[in-house]
Design a protein around this motif. Sequence first.
Motif, short mmCIF file in Angstrom:
data_model
loop_
_atom_site.label_atom_id
_atom_site.label_comp_id
_atom_site.label_asym_id
_atom_site.label_seq_id
_atom_site.Cartn_x
_atom_site.Cartn_y
_atom_site.Cartn_z
N UNK A 16 -39.05 -11.97 23.78
CA UNK A 16 -37.81 -11.87 23.00
C UNK A 16 -38.02 -12.26 21.54
N UNK A 17 -39.08 -13.03 21.26
CA UNK A 17 -39.31 -13.51 19.91
C UNK A 17 -40.26 -12.61 19.12
N UNK A 18 -40.54 -11.43 19.63
CA UNK A 18 -41.46 -10.51 18.95
C UNK A 18 -40.91 -10.08 17.59
N UNK A 19 -39.60 -9.80 17.53
CA UNK A 19 -39.01 -9.32 16.28
C UNK A 19 -39.07 -10.37 15.19
N UNK A 20 -38.67 -11.61 15.48
CA UNK A 20 -38.69 -12.64 14.45
C UNK A 20 -40.13 -12.95 14.05
N UNK A 21 -41.07 -12.89 14.99
CA UNK A 21 -42.47 -13.12 14.65
C UNK A 21 -42.97 -12.05 13.70
N UNK A 22 -42.59 -10.79 13.96
CA UNK A 22 -43.00 -9.70 13.08
C UNK A 22 -42.39 -9.85 11.68
N UNK A 23 -41.10 -10.18 11.62
CA UNK A 23 -40.43 -10.30 10.32
C UNK A 23 -40.99 -11.47 9.51
N UNK A 24 -41.22 -12.60 10.16
CA UNK A 24 -41.78 -13.75 9.46
C UNK A 24 -43.21 -13.46 9.01
N UNK A 25 -43.96 -12.77 9.85
CA UNK A 25 -45.32 -12.39 9.48
C UNK A 25 -45.33 -11.46 8.29
N UNK A 26 -44.40 -10.51 8.26
CA UNK A 26 -44.31 -9.57 7.14
C UNK A 26 -43.94 -10.31 5.86
N UNK A 27 -43.02 -11.28 5.96
CA UNK A 27 -42.65 -12.06 4.77
C UNK A 27 -43.82 -12.88 4.26
N UNK A 28 -44.57 -13.47 5.18
CA UNK A 28 -45.73 -14.27 4.78
C UNK A 28 -46.76 -13.39 4.08
N UNK A 29 -47.03 -12.22 4.65
CA UNK A 29 -48.01 -11.31 4.04
C UNK A 29 -47.54 -10.85 2.67
N UNK A 30 -46.28 -10.49 2.55
CA UNK A 30 -45.73 -10.05 1.27
C UNK A 30 -45.84 -11.16 0.23
N UNK A 31 -45.54 -12.41 0.66
CA UNK A 31 -45.63 -13.53 -0.26
C UNK A 31 -47.05 -13.78 -0.73
N UNK A 32 -48.01 -13.64 0.18
CA UNK A 32 -49.41 -13.85 -0.19
C UNK A 32 -49.91 -12.78 -1.16
N UNK A 33 -49.44 -11.55 -0.95
CA UNK A 33 -49.91 -10.44 -1.78
C UNK A 33 -49.21 -10.39 -3.14
N UNK A 34 -47.93 -10.66 -3.17
CA UNK A 34 -47.16 -10.45 -4.39
C UNK A 34 -46.50 -11.72 -4.92
N UNK A 35 -46.64 -12.82 -4.21
CA UNK A 35 -45.95 -14.03 -4.62
C UNK A 35 -44.48 -13.95 -4.28
N UNK A 36 -43.76 -15.00 -4.51
CA UNK A 36 -42.34 -14.97 -4.22
C UNK A 36 -41.77 -16.35 -4.02
#
Length: 228
Positions: free
Chosen positions: A172-192
């Motif tokens: 059930x937590x797959x969606x939040x894990x994906x979204x948080x992972x995407x945010x972390x990756x975006x932050x690492x690549x572009x800052x934020x």
Amino acid sequence: MSSQPHNAPVNPLPPAVVALVLVIMGVEAVFSLGARGILGDASAIGWRLEAVQSYAFSSEIFWWMQESGRWLPEHLIRFLSYVFVHGAFTHALFVCVFVLAMGKMVGEVMGDLAMVMIFLLSGAGGALGYALLIGGGQPLVGGFPAVYGLIGAFTFLLWRSLASVGAQQSRAFSLIAFLMGAQLLFGLLFGGQKDWVADLAGFATGFGLSFFLAPGGWARIRNRIRHD
């Protein structure tokens, strides 16, 4: 000749979902039209900035209120008002897309009132989490912490559904894990900014509220208390 009932090709949206989207896009329309000189006078170009100054959530203001003991209504309203003020049209648009998707699924199961409560209280929970964990930082604007609360409620419904069929509930937590992972990756690549903290706190708030607001929630809690 008998007439057959007409079935809509898609299920209608819950009224509360439509209302939330209309409010968000209505506020955004005022800002956008003002910035283009279509609405208001010359000062309209600064309406968005004025709204951010007056209605965005600020950790610094929160801690000032806590230290001074002055919990002023014009600042307390920021816990809720910031979710209706966005940085740009695309920001508001993405929030509305998630409200339409998640709000529909949550509203159809829990009802309009519970869905709106989760949306608003998750926004407040996200702001509180942001203040407690991020002492300073930029003012918080936008509806994503409230949207993550709806994602938390949807996760709860899925979590409970998986339990009823004996499936692995962690799925059930797959969606939040994906979204948080995407945010972390975006932050690492572009800052934020660190507003992901508010999103995660909003998710936790929505998930927690669902124990009480989901159908049969209070009854299950009372039964558990009685058996403990």
